[in-house]
Design an enzyme around this catalytic site. Structure first.
Site, PDB file in Angstrom:
ATOM      1  N   ASP A 229      -3.006  -1.704   9.528  1.00 29.56           N
ATOM      2  CA  ASP A 229      -3.046  -1.766   8.056  1.00 29.56           C
ATOM      3  C   ASP A 229      -3.583  -3.105   7.530  1.00 29.56           C
ATOM      4  O   ASP A 229      -3.851  -3.224   6.336  1.00 29.56           O
ATOM      5  CB  ASP A 229      -1.632  -1.582   7.476  1.00 29.56           C
ATOM      6  CG  ASP A 229      -1.056  -0.201   7.728  1.00 29.56           C
ATOM      7  OD1 ASP A 229      -1.829   0.711   8.077  1.00 29.56           O
ATOM      8  OD2 ASP A 229       0.163  -0.033   7.582  1.00 29.56           O
TER       9      ASP A 229
ATOM     10  N   LYS B 197       0.842  -1.207   0.000  1.00 34.23           N
ATOM     11  CA  LYS B 197       0.000   0.000   0.000  1.00 34.23           C
ATOM     12  C   LYS B 197       0.868   1.244   0.000  1.00 34.23           C
ATOM     13  O   LYS B 197       2.027   1.232   0.449  1.00 34.23           O
ATOM     14  CB  LYS B 197      -0.955   0.038   1.202  1.00 34.23           C
ATOM     15  CG  LYS B 197      -0.303   0.091   2.593  1.00 34.23           C
ATOM     16  CD  LYS B 197       0.086   1.468   3.086  1.00 34.23           C
ATOM     17  CE  LYS B 197       0.866   1.404   4.392  1.00 34.23           C
ATOM     18  NZ  LYS B 197       1.597   2.599   4.757  1.00 34.23           N
TER      19      LYS B 197
HETATM   20  P1  ATP Z   1       3.955  -0.076   7.843  1.00 33.20           P
HETATM   21  O1  ATP Z   1       3.922   0.609   6.521  1.00 33.20           O
HETATM   22  O2  ATP Z   1       2.764  -0.973   8.087  1.00 33.20           O
HETATM   23  O3  ATP Z   1       4.258   0.792   9.008  1.00 33.20           O
HETATM   24  P2  ATP Z   1       6.483  -1.104   7.035  1.00 33.20           P
HETATM   25  O4  ATP Z   1       6.196  -1.425   5.602  1.00 33.20           O
HETATM   26  O5  ATP Z   1       7.247   0.139   7.297  1.00 33.20           O
HETATM   27  O6  ATP Z   1       5.156  -1.126   7.840  1.00 33.20           O
HETATM   28  P3  ATP Z   1       7.152  -3.838   7.476  1.00 33.20           P
HETATM   29  O7  ATP Z   1       7.746  -4.282   6.178  1.00 33.20           O
HETATM   30  O8  ATP Z   1       5.779  -4.279   7.771  1.00 33.20           O
HETATM   31  O9  ATP Z   1       7.290  -2.264   7.659  1.00 33.20           O
HETATM   32  O10 ATP Z   1       8.171  -4.317   8.613  1.00 33.20           O
HETATM   33  C1  ATP Z   1       8.291  -3.727   9.886  1.00 33.20           C
HETATM   34  C2  ATP Z   1       9.072  -4.694  10.775  1.00 33.20           C
HETATM   35  O11 ATP Z   1       8.234  -5.811  11.076  1.00 33.20           O
HETATM   36  C3  ATP Z   1      10.313  -5.297  10.120  1.00 33.20           C
HETATM   37  O12 ATP Z   1      11.438  -4.549  10.398  1.00 33.20           O
HETATM   38  C4  ATP Z   1      10.382  -6.700  10.681  1.00 33.20           C
HETATM   39  O13 ATP Z   1      11.257  -6.747  11.778  1.00 33.20           O
HETATM   40  C5  ATP Z   1       8.987  -6.992  11.229  1.00 33.20           C
HETATM   41  N1  ATP Z   1       8.259  -8.096  10.521  1.00 33.20           N
HETATM   42  C6  ATP Z   1       7.593  -9.094  11.104  1.00 33.20           C
HETATM   43  N2  ATP Z   1       7.033  -9.904  10.211  1.00 33.20           N
HETATM   44  C7  ATP Z   1       7.321  -9.416   9.004  1.00 33.20           C
HETATM   45  C8  ATP Z   1       6.989  -9.830   7.682  1.00 33.20           C
HETATM   46  N3  ATP Z   1       6.267 -10.938   7.434  1.00 33.20           N
HETATM   47  N4  ATP Z   1       7.444  -9.077   6.680  1.00 33.20           N
HETATM   48  C9  ATP Z   1       8.170  -7.956   6.932  1.00 33.20           C
HETATM   49  N5  ATP Z   1       8.529  -7.549   8.152  1.00 33.20           N
HETATM   50  C10 ATP Z   1       8.100  -8.257   9.199  1.00 33.20           C
END
Ligand code: ATP
Length: 309
Positions: free
Chosen positions: A144, A18
């Site tokens: 989300d 997203k």
């Molecule tokens: P958001 O946009 O929802 O705030 P994001 O895209 O910035 O999230 P994610 O990729 O969801 O961040 O990852 C955040 C943290 O979650 C990572 O640094 C990791 O340690 C942890 N994590 C746990 N499970 C997962 C997964 N399946 N995929 C990615 N990260 C994960």
């Protein structure tokens, strides 16, 4: 003669990333979350999540973007599976994730995997849960997650988990500049609070001009309405993001915005061709490490294939 129990065939679910077309951050709530008014938009960067019956809970992550994803019970996909198992008749599963969504990039990759796992288990075990129920369980895992079940374009309120669909025409083309390493979402919210200091923060309300732009289907109308209250905080923690935004605009993007809590930067372009041009220019300039092109809106988590052995 005894017959072996029938083991259901593995299910693969494709789930999008997203970008927040608008992310308005209101006051901090008593539970530590912030009141949000946001417009989610699902784009064609995908994780593929395969769930299969196993002797014990397990998770694997593959693909060029796999680094940094936990391989134990902290992985949100396994947390999603266990949450569903606490409520329904679900055996242990192996969850295999192929990452196409940047990790900790502000594109909700973890939430996407949680959404895909819920949809996958619903199919694997024929639970017959409706989308509403899956979204409800998803909200317990993260703000989300319900949107990644739903997909499309939607307004999120509350802490982002209360969804209402948006009437959006057309397809929008995007170029995403990936950051060097991730940014922690809680750290970016904390920086936003720090920058605001004692400032009085109003309750956020989605901007009607953005809704009108989405109804028009015209990227030129949408571009000036893109807004992200976390952008200053993300740039404060990662000043190079300001330069990336400036480069993208200089190379012809219609609009640019930090995606969610960053550090991915999303550029809106006129069409597919313009996306190729911008991706080439950004890469050639050395301003960004890596780029991805995508379009939206796309569907939320959906079953891709069910392997029949
Ligand atoms: P958001 O946009 O929802 O705030 P994001 O895209 O910035 O999230 P994610 O990729 O969801 O961040 O990852 C955040 C943290 O979650 C990572 O640094 C990791 O340690 C942890 N994590 C746990 N499970 C997962 C997964 N399946 N995929 C990615 N990260 C994960």
């Amino acid at each position: 003669m005894t017959t072996a129990p029938i083991v259901p065939a593995p299910v693969t679910v494709r789930v999008p990333a997203k970008v927040n077309l608008e992310l308005l951050v209101g006051p901090r709530r008593d539970d530590g979350y912030h009141h949000l008014a946001t417009v989610f938009h699902a784009v064609s960067l995908y994780d593929d999540v395969t769930v299969s019956v196993a002797d014990e809970w397990g998770v694997s992550v593959s693909g060029p973007l796999a680094a940094g994803v936990p391989l134990d019970g902290k992985n949100i996909a396994i947390r999603a599976a266990r949450l569903l198992a606490s409520r329904y008749d679900v055996d242990p599963v192996q969850v295999d994730i192929r990452k196409g969504i940047p990790v900790a990039g502000g594109m909700a990759g973890g939430s996407a995997d949680a959404a895909a796992t819920l949809v996958g288990l619903d199919h694997l075990f024929d639970l017959g849960l409706g989308r509403e129920e899956l979204e409800e369980v998803g909200a317990e895992l993260g703000s989300d997650v319900p949107f990644l079940v739903a997909g499309g374009t939607a307004v999120g309120s509350g802490r982002g988990e209360l969804l209402a669909p948006v009437l959006a025409r057309g397809t929008y083309h995007w170029v995403f500049a990936l950051g060097e390493g991730g940014l922690s979402t809680p750290a970016v919210y904390a920086e936003c609070d720090r920058l605001r200091g004692d400032e009085d923060v109003p309750e956020p309300v989605a901007n009607p001009a953005l809704m009108a732009a989405l109804r028009s289907g015209d990227p030129h109308e949408l571009a000036p309405q893109l807004a992200n209250d976390l952008q200053d905080a993300a740039i404060s923690l990662r000043p190079a993001l300001g330069d990336v935004l400036a480069s993208g605009m200089e190379f012809g993007a219609l609009g640019g915005i930090v995606s969610g809590s960053g550090p991915t930067v999303a550029f809106l372009v006129e069409d597919n061709e313009a996306g190729i041009d911008l991706a080439v220019a950004l890469t050639a300039s050395g301003a960004v490490r890596d780029v991805r092109r995508a379009s939206g809106p796309v569907h939320g988590a959906h079953v891709l294939q069910r392997r029949v052995d």
